[in-house]
Design an enzyme around this catalytic site. Structure first.
Site, PDB file in Angstrom:
ATOM      1  N   PRO A   1       0.817  -1.201   0.000  1.00 26.30           N
ATOM      2  CG  PRO A   1      -0.763  -1.570   1.634  1.00 26.30           C
ATOM      3  CD  PRO A   1       0.559  -2.050   1.171  1.00 26.30           C
ATOM      4  CB  CYS A   2       2.597   3.151  -2.111  1.00 27.23           C
ATOM      5  SG  CYS A   2       3.627   1.692  -1.796  1.00 27.23           S
ATOM      6  CB  THR A   3      -0.099   7.793  -1.253  1.00 28.37           C
ATOM      7  OG1 THR A   3      -0.843   7.083  -0.248  1.00 28.37           O
ATOM      8  CG2 THR A   3      -0.983   8.861  -1.861  1.00 28.37           C
TER       9      THR A   3
ATOM     10  CB  THR B   1       4.290   7.038   0.857  1.00 25.16           C
ATOM     11  OG1 THR B   1       3.064   6.430   0.424  1.00 25.16           O
ATOM     12  CG2 THR B   1       4.068   8.528   1.036  1.00 25.16           C
TER      13      THR B   1
ATOM     14  CD  GLU C   1       0.097   4.028  -5.076  1.00 26.15           C
ATOM     15  OE1 GLU C   1      -0.811   3.955  -4.238  1.00 26.15           O
ATOM     16  OE2 GLU C   1       1.148   4.671  -4.899  1.00 26.15           O
TER      17      GLU C   1
END
Length: 487
Positions: free
Chosen positions: A2-4, A23, A92
């Site tokens: 999980p990233c942004t 991130t 992502e």
């Protein structure tokens, strides 16, 4: 993972640079920033997760990398900029749906069940992509083509989005099932926001199968959609998010609220984000993939977006007011982030200093953002000499220690955190400006290494000072505090 992701087109940034940022939200992965010498780039690479062997080209370039310190689970390089001034961030993790995966299954490693059988390797994934792509590309567009070649040959075991930037362009690619893909050039005047979902909400198939000015995709994508009845759109509209993505209840808690927070920051005047007449809410499925911001962005604004925890809204987990909705949505800045980077390719400076990488270790909410030049043979030890044991001698562990202490005493510590982030940003920019000028005047680009050492010395001093102050604040609020005057 999980990233942004945030992508900033050249006409949406304050200095006409392109920026790609993400991130890397692992599981408290210990990270470092290093430079990979072409001589140390493997010519035959074997993945850890999928047990796949891949022959690599003979002409790699030098590139920066943010690998995991513990190599037992793979390299996980996350992000970097190569010597051709091309940046990449991967990946992502995105969502999809059963219809897509049934039509083009993910390529997952299959271990032999008996001695007479052989293991069946899986595809490529986040563990590998930067290593397999970044050393070999000379433009953002070439990044798309290199990934497409690998996907079509080997497949992938997960659904991912990834970004590439050079001085002029940013491209965003999303995988579709095990082997298919589509990619779009980010409009120069827009900012892309991507929070763990299939993100693209429009796509020009005619361009993708024609001139490919701003769209590319798998050669058989039209047939793939038609033969598997994937198109859910009405009235001739083509929205890839509806075809290849998901619209689950979990998206409305974990993913779309992050897009809402970022969109709210980017366009507070041109769109309504709150109130009974809001165009978009935290649970809207139609938040745009890209927005033209109401004002241009600098690297500090990108950091703010990626440190978001719904400040200024009822959903802020650090709010002193019990709104009944505190912490109900997944924040952007979270505790288990390993590294966040902003790969910035700058115009109007000589080629050897176009690439600057802004590094944030640990939780973006509390950590500082440090810029470094990427055209160097190696990174300072403060960034690269990181071990699995905690130490105050490097930026990674110093950041993590500040994060953990400040989180538990947010109200008491946040002023120190803001001063810390501001000081590192100001002094970091001053040093970059100083050395931009020096190298522009002298043509001696070996000064990049000297500048990076100076930047790290500054960051080390600021981090130690802030850690001391935050530790003091947290210590005064320990539960076992007691004075004789308490009688």
């Amino acid at each position: 993972m999980p990233c942004t992701t945030v992508l900033v087109g050249k006409n949406a940034s304050n200095d006409h640079s392109t920026m790609i940022a993400r991130t890397d939200d692992g599981h408290f992965d210990v990270k470092k920033l290093i430079v990979i010498d072409p001589k140390k780039q493997p010519r035959k690479y074997k993945t850890v997760i999928s047990h796949l062997e891949i022959e690599l080209p003979d002409n790699p370039m030098r590139y920066t990398s943010c690998p995991t310190v513990d190599p037992s689970g793979g390299v996980w390089p996350a992000t970097g900029i190569n010597e051709a001034n091309v940046g990449m961030t991967a990946t992502e993790t995105i969502t999809t749906n059963p219809r897509v995966l049934a039509a083009d299954p993910l390529v997952v490693y299959q271990k032999a069940k008996t001695r007479n059988e052989k293991d069946i390797p899986g595809g490529i994934g986040e563990e590998d992509l930067v290593l397999l792509v970044l050393p070999y590309i000379h433009s953002a567009r070439e990044g798309v083509l290199r990934v497409a070649e690998l996907l079509e040959k080997y497949g992938t075991y997960e659904s991912n989005g990834m970004a590439f930037n050079d001085e002029n362009e940013i491209w965003w690619l999303e995988t579709i099932g095990g082997h298919h893909w589509m990619a779009r050039k980010v409009p120069d005047d827009q900012v892309v926001i991507a929070p763990n979902q299939f993100a693209m909400d429009a796509f020009d198939l005619d361009d993708a199968f024609g001139e490919q000015k701003a769209h590319m995709c798998s050669k058989d994508l039209r047939e793939f959609i038609a033969e598997n009845d994937l198109d859910l759109n009405q009235n001739g509209k083509f929205n890839p998010r509806d075809i290849f993505g998901s619209h689950t209840d979990m998206d409305h808690i974990y993913n779309t609220p992050r897009a809402w927070f970022m969109g709210r920051f980017l366009t507070p005047y041109s769109h309504r984000w709150e109130g009974p007449e809001a165009e978009f809410t935290p649970e809207s499925d139609n938040i745009p993939w890209a927005l033209t911001p109401d004002r241009k962005l600098a690297a500090e604004n990108v950091q703010y977006l990626l440190s978001g925890h719904y400040q200024g809204t009822p959903f802020n987990p650090y709010s002193s007011q019990d709104t009944g909705r505190r912490g109900m949505y997944r924040s952007i800045g979270i505790n288990r982030t390993g590294v966040t980077s902003i790969c910035q390719i700058r115009p109007n400076v000589p080629d050897p200093i176009k690439g600057v990488e802004w590094i944030i270790f640990g939780s973006t909410t509390f950590s500082a953002m440090l810029p470094v030049y990427t055209n160097v043979e190696k990174m300072p030890k403060y960034l690269s000499d990181v071990a699995l044991k905690t130490s105050t001698e490097n930026f990674y562990w110093g950041s993590r220690l500040i994060d953990a202490l400040a989180d538990h005493d947010y109200a008491a510590c946040i002023q120190q955190i803001e001063r810390y982030q501001y000081a590192v940003a100001v002094k970091g920019r001053q040093i970059i400006r100083e050395y931009d000028r020096k190298m522009g005047e002298t043509g001696d680009y070996s000064l990049c290494a000297e500048a990076n050492e100076k930047l790290c010395a500054m960051a080390k001093e600021q981090t130690a000072d802030t850690l001391t102050k935050v530790l003091h604040e947290s210590s005064t609020r320990m539960k076992n505090g007691y004075n004789r005057a308490d009688n």
